[in-house]
Structures are given as C-alpha cells and as structure tokens.
Design an enzyme around this catalytic site. Structure first.
Site, short mmCIF file in Angstrom:
data_model
loop_
_atom_site.label_atom_id
_atom_site.label_comp_id
_atom_site.label_asym_id
_atom_site.label_seq_id
_atom_site.Cartn_x
_atom_site.Cartn_y
_atom_site.Cartn_z
N ARG A 223 -40.66 -25.03 -81.47
CA ARG A 223 -41.02 -26.45 -81.51
C ARG A 223 -41.57 -26.78 -82.89
NH1 ARG A 223 -38.10 -26.98 -77.83
NH2 ARG A 223 -38.58 -27.67 -75.70
N HIS A 271 -32.36 -30.00 -83.97
CA HIS A 271 -32.72 -29.51 -82.62
C HIS A 271 -31.46 -29.27 -81.77
CE1 HIS A 271 -36.19 -29.42 -79.50
NE2 HIS A 271 -35.20 -28.61 -79.13
P1 NAP Z 1 -40.47 -17.87 -71.98
O1 NAP Z 1 -39.47 -17.05 -71.25
O2 NAP Z 1 -41.51 -18.61 -71.21
O3 NAP Z 1 -41.17 -16.90 -73.04
C1 NAP Z 1 -42.29 -17.25 -73.76
C2 NAP Z 1 -42.89 -15.96 -74.31
O4 NAP Z 1 -43.91 -16.31 -75.24
C3 NAP Z 1 -43.51 -15.09 -73.22
O5 NAP Z 1 -43.07 -13.76 -73.36
C4 NAP Z 1 -45.01 -15.23 -73.49
O6 NAP Z 1 -45.74 -14.05 -73.23
C5 NAP Z 1 -45.04 -15.50 -74.97
N1 NAP Z 1 -46.26 -16.22 -75.33
C6 NAP Z 1 -46.78 -17.34 -74.78
N2 NAP Z 1 -47.93 -17.68 -75.37
C7 NAP Z 1 -48.15 -16.75 -76.31
C8 NAP Z 1 -49.19 -16.55 -77.26
N3 NAP Z 1 -50.25 -17.36 -77.32
N4 NAP Z 1 -49.12 -15.49 -78.08
C9 NAP Z 1 -48.07 -14.63 -78.00
N5 NAP Z 1 -47.05 -14.76 -77.12
C10 NAP Z 1 -47.09 -15.82 -76.29
O7 NAP Z 1 -39.74 -18.97 -72.89
P2 NAP Z 1 -38.26 -18.94 -73.48
O8 NAP Z 1 -37.28 -19.33 -72.44
O9 NAP Z 1 -38.04 -17.65 -74.17
O10 NAP Z 1 -38.33 -20.14 -74.52
C11 NAP Z 1 -39.22 -20.12 -75.61
C12 NAP Z 1 -39.25 -21.47 -76.29
O11 NAP Z 1 -38.04 -21.72 -76.98
C13 NAP Z 1 -39.34 -22.69 -75.35
O12 NAP Z 1 -40.66 -22.89 -74.90
C14 NAP Z 1 -38.85 -23.82 -76.22
O13 NAP Z 1 -39.94 -24.39 -76.91
C15 NAP Z 1 -37.94 -23.12 -77.23
N6 NAP Z 1 -36.53 -23.54 -77.10
C16 NAP Z 1 -35.93 -24.15 -78.16
C17 NAP Z 1 -34.62 -24.54 -78.06
C18 NAP Z 1 -33.91 -25.17 -79.21
O14 NAP Z 1 -32.80 -25.67 -79.06
N7 NAP Z 1 -34.47 -25.15 -80.40
C19 NAP Z 1 -33.89 -24.31 -76.89
C20 NAP Z 1 -34.53 -23.68 -75.82
C21 NAP Z 1 -35.86 -23.30 -75.94
P3 NAP Z 1 -46.38 -13.72 -71.79
O15 NAP Z 1 -45.23 -13.62 -70.84
O16 NAP Z 1 -47.07 -12.43 -72.00
O17 NAP Z 1 -47.29 -14.82 -71.43
C1 GLV Z 2 -34.71 -27.30 -75.92
O1 GLV Z 2 -35.38 -27.37 -76.89
C2 GLV Z 2 -35.17 -26.78 -74.67
O2 GLV Z 2 -36.37 -26.54 -74.54
O3 GLV Z 2 -34.33 -26.56 -73.77
#
Ligand code: NAP
Ligand code: GLV
Length: 308
Positions: A223, A271
């Site tokens: 983000r 994005h």
């Molecule tokens: P997720 O499965 O919820 O994974 C988040 C990870 O971050 C978890 O392993 C969590 O650890 C860790 N985390 C949370 N808070 C933390 C902190 N303070 N310090 C260190 N580690 C921390 O999420 P995801 O599906 O991988 O997605 C991640 C992010 O990608 C989304 O939230 C979104 O913002 C972004 N995204 C961007 C796009 C784009 O097009 N640019 C698309 C999709 C997603 P724990 O499990 O130990 O809590």
């Molecule tokens: C895109 O940024 C998503 O969170 O799916």
C-alpha cells in the site's frame, strides 16, 4: 438467499455468469440493480461505506473483493458480521508475475538500458548471477510466501521478515522488530508485501532505507501508505538507494505533478500488480458461502483486532 455484488463493474458479468451456472439457487444481484436491500444477506464489495451497510439489515457476511482490507472501516460493520478478504489463485498468480518481472528488471538492469535508448548508447553492464543477489520480502503471508517460492526458481538468495516466525524452504527467515535490522542489512532488493495497519504504516522510511546496503532497490506492492515519500526521495537522491518500483502510492491516483512521475529512478504502475480474477475467485467465494451455510471456518476471515 441473496448476494449482492457491488464492486468492479467491468468484471461483474463474469461473476454473475459463474453464479448463474453453478449456484442456481442463489439470487445473485449486481449493483445498482440491487432490488430490495433488506433481502441481501451477502455482500461482495471493495468499499463498504457505513451508510450502505446500514441499509442492509440482514447482512450475514461481508466479502471484500480484494486481498487487502485496510480500506474497510471495521467500526461501520456490526461485530456479528464476519469480514472476509479475497484469497484466490488469480491474485496470487498476478502478484508472482509482477514481482518476478520487477525483480528481474532490477537484477538485469533493464531500467538502465531504457535510459540509454534515447541517446543510442551501447553500454553492456556486468551480468552478475542471481545467486549473488539477496531479495528480501517483508510480510510472509499468502502473497509474500508465493512470491518467494517463485523467486527461488531463479536462484536468488532469499530472506523474509514477518511478525510471527515462518519457515519457508530455501528462505532465511526473520521475525519481529528485534530481527528487522538483521534482515535488512543483507537485502539488495526489498519487497513490501505487508498489510497496511497501525504497526506497518510508514514502515518504509529513512531508518529502513539506511539499514539496507548502499545501492539496494525497493519494490512496494502493498500500500502507498507504507512508504514515506520524502524519505524515499532523499534516499534515492543521496545515492544510497538505487531504484524504486512502486505499484502503490499515496495518494492514488498519483496526480500528474507528483515528483515520483519524473524521478529518473522511480518506476510507477497504477496499482495493477494483481487483481481479483472472477474466473478463479467466484468458485472460492461460492465455496466460502457453502462453508458459512455449514457453519465451517471461512477462508480469508479477518481478525478485526489485528486489522488484517
Ligand atoms: P496476508 O496473507 O494477510 O499476509 C500478511 C503477512 O504480513 C502475515 O504473514 C503477517 O504476519 C505479516 N504481518 C502483519 N503485520 C506485520 C508486522 N507488523 N510486522 C511484520 N509482519 C507483519 O496478506 P497477503 O494476502 O499476503 O497480502 C498482503 C498485502 O498485499 C495486502 O494486505 C494488500 O495490501 C497487498 N496487495 C496488493 C495488491 C496490488 O495489486 N498491489 C494486490 C493484492 C494485495 P502474521 O501472520 O504473523 O501476523
Ligand atoms: C489490491 O490491492 C488488493 O488488495 O486486492
């Protein structure tokens, strides 16, 4: 049983056609043809404004149409309504593609060659092996883990940093704030895939940049608010950081006068790193609905207290 889709309009038809074929007993509605809102029990939405949620007295589950959930105001959603984020193969594949492209472009100096084209400069740069570069991922969740597993196939040295300890084969893992510094000092390319929370907002700041080796690059696909814009400019302009690839920015959309557009060592995409794909997301959502009917745990359920 009614479900309302109030998200990305161009992809609504694909969602509707999947449900028409695979869940004939379900009344799938697409905004703004929502009918009687009192009948809506499930909502698929990106934004969920409080006044809209208040108009759905029988809402049972809010499904976010995206992976991130930071845009949802939890306080506007009554406590008894589970909030579920999107965990589906299309988003994962898109992120793997984008991050692989970005890492390889940095590794193979593509941006340097792009800058040589206007002057017709033929200047072959050294080609170091992937095994000589360390790529680090912040956030070892669904996306961070998938990205690291694919990057492993290129032979990069890999490390990951996460809130709680995680083991991923071939990845040197670090956990918590105590080990952040240790993680950073080895990263030639740093990728942010953290959720945006109070703990992670502004995490990509001058302190983090100064801990990276000189010449390191960053890729932010999480983000825009993870990044302190001024600190990035300072780190690039001082020559400490080499390049930044940003798929997310603050603000979005980024206005034409924003300094990032014209910075020679920043590359911005609007994005688009990964998007929910109806073809793969609709079956997952239907599975989640069935889980809800059976009283089983939902995939992608948000922990309101953690914020993700
Ligand atoms: P997720 O499965 O919820 O994974 C988040 C990870 O971050 C978890 O392993 C969590 O650890 C860790 N985390 C949370 N808070 C933390 C902190 N303070 N310090 C260190 N580690 C921390 O999420 P995801 O599906 O991988 O997605 C991640 C992010 O990608 C989304 O939230 C979104 O913002 C972004 N995204 C961007 C796009 C784009 O097009 N640019 C698309 C999709 C997603 P724990 O499990 O130990 O809590
Ligand atoms: C895109 O940024 C998503 O969170 O799916």
């Amino acid at each position: 049983m009614s479900i309302l889709y109030r998200s990305d309009a161009p992809r609504a038809a694909a969602w509707a056609s999947y449900f028409a074929e695979h869940a004939t007993d379900l009344d799938f509605r697409v905004w703004p043809d929502a009918g009687n809102l009192e009948e809506v029990e499930y909502l698929i939405a990106w934004q969920a404004p409080a006044e809209f949620i208040a108009a759905l007295p029988n809402l049972k589950v809010l499904f976010s149409s995206g992976a991130g959930i930071d845009h949802v105001d939890f306080s506007a959603i009554p406590e008894h309504i589970p909030i579920v984020r999107m965990v589906e193969p299309g988003i994962i594949d898109g992120m793997i593609e984008y991050v692989s492209l970005a890492v390889l472009a940095l590794h193979r100096d593509f941006f340097d060659y792009v800058s040589m084209q206007p002057t017709g400069t033929w200047d072959p740069l050294e080609v170091p092996p992937a095994s000589s570069r360390t790529v680090g991922v912040m956030g070892l969740g669904v996306l961070g883990k998938a990205v690291l597993e694919r990057l492993a196939t290129f032979g990069f040295r890999l490390r990951g940093w996460n809130r709680s300890p995680r083991q991923i084969v071939g990845v040197e893992s670090f956990a918590g704030t105590d080990q952040l510094q240790q993680f950073l000092v080895g990263c030639d390319i740093l990728i942010c895939l953290l959720p945006l929370t109070e703990a992670t907002a502004g995490i990509l700041d001058r302190k983090i940049f100064s801990s990276l080796p000189k010449g390191a690059s960053i890729i932010n696909v999480a983000r825009g608010l993870h990044l302190v814009n001024e600190d990035l400019l300072e780190a690039l302009n001082s020559g400490h950081l080499s390049r930044a690839i940003l798929d997310v920015t603050d603000p979005e959309p980024m206005p034409p006068e924003h300094p990032f557009w014209r910075h020679p060592r920043i590359f911005v995409t609007p994005h688009v790193a990964s998007m929910t794909q109806p073809e793969t997301a609709a079956p997952i959502l239907l599975d989640n609905l069935r889980r809800h009917w059976r009283g089983e745990p939902l995939i992608g359920l948000i922990d309101r207290s953690r914020g993700y």
